[in-house]
Design an enzyme around this catalytic site. Sequence first.
Site, PDB file in Angstrom:
ATOM      1  N   LYS A 169      -9.016  -3.555  -4.492  1.00 22.65           N
ATOM      2  CA  LYS A 169      -7.640  -3.955  -4.160  1.00 22.65           C
ATOM      3  C   LYS A 169      -7.466  -5.471  -4.168  1.00 22.65           C
ATOM      4  O   LYS A 169      -6.441  -5.990  -4.618  1.00 22.65           O
ATOM      5  CB  LYS A 169      -7.236  -3.367  -2.809  1.00 22.65           C
ATOM      6  CG  LYS A 169      -7.000  -1.862  -2.852  1.00 22.65           C
ATOM      7  CD  LYS A 169      -6.436  -1.335  -1.541  1.00 22.65           C
ATOM      8  CE  LYS A 169      -6.095   0.140  -1.655  1.00 22.65           C
ATOM      9  NZ  LYS A 169      -5.489   0.690  -0.419  1.00 22.65           N
ATOM     10  N   ASP A 185       0.869  -1.168   0.000  1.00 25.53           N
ATOM     11  CA  ASP A 185       0.000   0.000   0.000  1.00 25.53           C
ATOM     12  C   ASP A 185       0.911   1.225   0.000  1.00 25.53           C
ATOM     13  O   ASP A 185       2.029   1.160   0.520  1.00 25.53           O
ATOM     14  CB  ASP A 185      -0.882  -0.021   1.252  1.00 25.53           C
ATOM     15  CG  ASP A 185      -1.701   1.241   1.390  1.00 25.53           C
ATOM     16  OD1 ASP A 185      -2.354   1.626   0.409  1.00 25.53           O
ATOM     17  OD2 ASP A 185      -1.669   1.850   2.486  1.00 25.53           O
ATOM     18  N   ASP A 211      -7.192  -1.902   3.776  1.00 23.48           N
ATOM     19  CA  ASP A 211      -6.502  -2.937   3.010  1.00 23.48           C
ATOM     20  C   ASP A 211      -6.935  -4.341   3.412  1.00 23.48           C
ATOM     21  O   ASP A 211      -6.371  -5.325   2.924  1.00 23.48           O
ATOM     22  CB  ASP A 211      -4.981  -2.815   3.206  1.00 23.48           C
ATOM     23  CG  ASP A 211      -4.450  -1.468   2.736  1.00 23.48           C
ATOM     24  OD1 ASP A 211      -4.824  -1.047   1.634  1.00 23.48           O
ATOM     25  OD2 ASP A 211      -3.685  -0.854   3.485  1.00 23.48           O
TER      26      ASP A 211
END
Length: 713
Positions: A587, A409, A609
Amino acid sequence: MGGQKEDEIMKDEMHKHEGDKMHEAHREIHNEASKVDEAHKIHGEHEMHETDKRMMEDMKDHSKHPVHDHHKHMLEDFKKRFYISLVLTFPILLLSPAIQTFIGYQLVFYGSVYLVFLLSSIVYFYGGYPFLKGLFNEVKQKQPGMMTLIAVAISVAYFYSAAVVFGLEGKFFFWELTTLIDIMLLGHWIEMRSVLGASRALEELVKIMPSEAHLIRDGETLEVKVEELKTGDKVLVKPGEKIPVDGIVLEGETFVNEAMLTGESRPVSKRPGDKVIGGAINGEGSIIVEVEKTGKDTYLNQVVELVRQAQESKSRTQDLANRAAFLLTIIALIVGVITLSVWLTYGMDFVFAIERAVTVMVIACPHALGLAIPLVVAVSTSIAAKSGLLIRDRQAFERAKDLQAIVFDKTGTLTEGRFGVTDILSLNGTAEAEILSISASLEANSEHPIAQGIVESAKGRGVKLLHAEEFKAIPGKGVEGKINGRNYKIVSPGFLRENGIEIKNENVEKLKQQGKTVVFLLEGDKPTGVIALADVVRKESREAIDRLKSMGIRCMMLTGDNRFVAKWVAEELGLDNYFAEVLPHEKAEKIKEVQKNFVAAMVGDGVNDAPALAQADVGIAIGAGTDVAVETADIILVRNDPRDVADVIELSRKTYSKMRQNLLWATGYNAFAIPLAAGVLYSWGILLTPAAGAVLMSLSTVIVAINARLLKM
């Protein structure tokens, strides 16, 4: 291996006792005891089941330390059995015909044979009790293992010799039996010390918590037990003392040593508003801390719980070792019977044949196999915890050695998540330091994130701030003021457009194309300099990427930021690839794309995330700080330091290497030792006695234990 059901029962009993009103730190230690006991079961300490029950009873007593008492009892028990058996062995040796013939003396009196039998019986039943009890447990659970082999070997030797004493033709070998038991007890004693040494790291971690605190109440300072503190209480921490609980600094400034907790080697500055961790060592300043977390919610107890779970979680390598040990036990029993039959067929007497069979079963004990993996797991997990690397899933940690790509990230992981100055351009020859000094002096009066970024960057570079007069904001466009009698403005590109001020400079255009925020310093209405700001790339990120690439791992970045910023960060760090403008819910799909070609890890902050962390082969949450309960990550990095990712992979590879070394040694030793014990070199005059076999078996186990403890970061 045997004893797993028994271990599960013990764990259930431990959970029942958790309902008692006990200090939370003790509760965590009790949980840790189950892990240590599992290692004991794996390498055969089944005979301690009654001791386990006593330990459970002891846990009801708040004043006792169950792990310490349990370990001490087990060590003392083996030590006592060894010494008593050893003392009884000496008269057995003196009265044994084989020893007398070898040395050349004679000591025979009425009833001497029966005295030898009596002393040998005591050694067999008392010294051999742990192995006989282990045989019973393994057979009961249909998991024959090391204890089965030892118990069968000593039982065959004892009952055959007893039969000879009472009339059966042949020769008894009581001295071989008793020396075999002595050596096995000694080997177990040494092994247990090694196992406990590897498992003691967490106990030491818990011990660093202070037992008392200085509670501030109604203006007075009271000495209280740490377990009496409640959330919201205020405690005084004096210079050099350990911080008693997790909390927030209310008053005072100091530096705190958190090395034992987070792996941060340098003392960490703490000011009012900063968090502190229980167990950290205070520096030279006194501070007042407001209690934020107590008991099981503290960082230290969360670490202990996570490490306990990691050490108990299944390991693929351990499954392999367990299957190999089970097969080895079956093979040893079969080979023992075959050895007996073959030597009898070749015309050797029964004493010789039975001795060969006993030696085969002793030397083939899968002790080393049983210890090979648990010891490495215990050592590596405690090393990781001390370094701020918290492993939640053992299998994921083992997969880390095979990683081919790591996806980071951007914000808060590779970058600091705050604005900082990246570039300064002079438009009229003014020095860069002067441009930054004037800009920071103006922006010091503003609370805007861009302003704060300029000020912090100036302070970080040691640039002196000047006094600004007649400061005022230009709404939505910037600020202005006087410095040394001159009028200056810090403005946005929009201000320039509105006022018809043109700046033609290729470098300025490049900065804009990189997605950076660009502001302009004007003296009057004349452009003097340009300052570009962006999310600051961590200094550690460059070193982390370089290390990972040198390890043969591709490094990528995943961000929701625009493609210009992403491209700039990727080029700055030398990344192999990047994915920009990716929404949080997308993601995980990007990780799937990477996984089509590589074994991939995801490194993120564990918040937005989470889906990507769960999808990756290995999910790594970075910068968890004192909040270690990150449910979706397999590995948690306490510090905001991407270099720890490389440390995790390096430790995983070293751990696997140690496991492989131990397994190769354990299996290779048996492949060599079993034929030797069976007597394949008898025609060359090489013959092992059961006692010699026991020495070799114990030596093999100790080598495995020492090798595991040599594991380093």
